[in-house]
Design an enzyme around this catalytic site. Structure first.
Site, short mmCIF file in Angstrom:
data_model
loop_
_atom_site.label_atom_id
_atom_site.label_comp_id
_atom_site.label_asym_id
_atom_site.label_seq_id
_atom_site.Cartn_x
_atom_site.Cartn_y
_atom_site.Cartn_z
CG ASN A 1 117.54 -4.39 55.01
OD1 ASN A 1 118.32 -3.47 54.87
ND2 ASN A 1 117.46 -5.38 54.14
CB SER B 1 120.46 5.76 52.75
OG SER B 1 121.23 6.05 51.59
CE1 TYR C 1 116.72 4.05 49.20
CE2 TYR C 1 118.49 5.67 49.35
CZ TYR C 1 118.00 4.40 49.59
OH TYR C 1 118.80 3.46 50.21
CE LYS D 1 116.52 3.75 52.89
NZ LYS D 1 116.24 2.54 53.70
CG ASP E 1 127.30 -5.70 43.78
OD1 ASP E 1 126.58 -5.22 42.88
OD2 ASP E 1 127.97 -6.74 43.64
CB THR E 2 121.54 -5.05 46.65
OG1 THR E 2 121.10 -3.68 46.59
CG2 THR E 2 122.31 -5.27 47.94
#
Length: 254
Positions: free
Chosen positions: A57, A108, A121, A125, A155-156
């Site tokens: 992760n 993702s 990114y 992914k 929501d991180t």
């Protein structure tokens, strides 16, 4: 489940392990550092007696387009998100194979539908997704199973930071088509991952509404959608690049 919590924040890991109870363990680790990773795996195996499930992760995202992002920041995203997954799997594969266990690799929604500002990114992914598919083929005869998760916005702090620091991010998010404009609460995402592990699901989509878009990938990567995203980008990219230059750093505060 008895958990081995592995990451770069030992104080938070220790606190969470204590909260969960004495059956759980933790180890400090940076997935870009192989000796660190090997030590964490050895400590986890010693504490738990083996590994049934590994969740890869670790992930980061720089904030900015290729034009305003330092090359080292772009390379760092690839190193953590993709190479870190390769290292994690390699270090744990003998233990998971011994238990005929399960890998869950976190990809993702960006793996099949990138947006401006997420070049490295999205590339990382997409690499995780294809690595998971190949790993599944390579390990099927051993009884090991492999799942890949495709979260959208969760929501991180990876999402909260650009929302707080880059006004253009919020405007871009609001213009994306559903369900790519939704932000999932963290507990809902965690529940989906746990359910996927328990059922050894091949693919997990968060939210589940992403599933048909992944199946019909051409609808989200084809020329028509690209033209729509390009029209949005023509307005938001220059603004985002001005904001990033003013911010003076490539990553969020978290």
């Amino acid at each position: 489940a008895r958990l081995a919590l592995v990451g770069r924040e030992p104080d938070r890991l220790a606190a969470l392990a204590a909260e969960l109870g004495p059956a759980h363990a933790w180890a400090e680790c940076d997935v870009t550092d192989q000796p660190s990773l090997d030590r964490a795996v050895a400590a986890s195996v010693a504490a738990l007696g083996g590994l049934d499930v590994v969740v890869a992760n670790a992930g980061i995202a720089n904030m900015g387009t290729v034009a305003v992002s330092p090359p080292d920041a772009l390379a760092r995203v690839i190193d953590v998100n993709l190479t870190g997954v390769l290292r994690t799997v390699s270090a744990t594969l003998p233990h998971v194979t011994r238990r005929r266990g399960h890998f869950l690799l976190i990809s993702s929604a960006a793996a099949f539908s990138g947006i401006p500002g997420l070049g490295a990114y999205a590339a990382s992914k997409a690499g995780v997704m294809h690595f998971a598919h190949v790993l599944r083929l390579e390990t099927a005869h051993t009884g090991v199973t492999v799942g890949v998760a495709h979260p959208c916005w969760i929501d991180t702090d990876m999402v909260r930071d650009p929302r707080a620091e880059l006004p253009s991010f919020e405007r871009t998010l609001s213009k994306l088509p559903w369900p790519f404009n939704t932000v999932t609460p963290l507990p809902d995402a965690a529940d989906a991952l746990v359910e996927g592990i328990a059922r050894r699901r091949r693919t997990i989509f968060i939210p589940r509404a992403l599933a048909p878009f992944a199946a019909l990938r051409g609808l989200v990567t084809g020329a028509r959608v690209e033209r729509r995203l390009a029209a949005i980008a023509a307005r938001t990219v220059p603004e985002a690049e001005r904001e990033m230059r003013a911010l003076g750093r490539a990553f969020g505060a978290g």
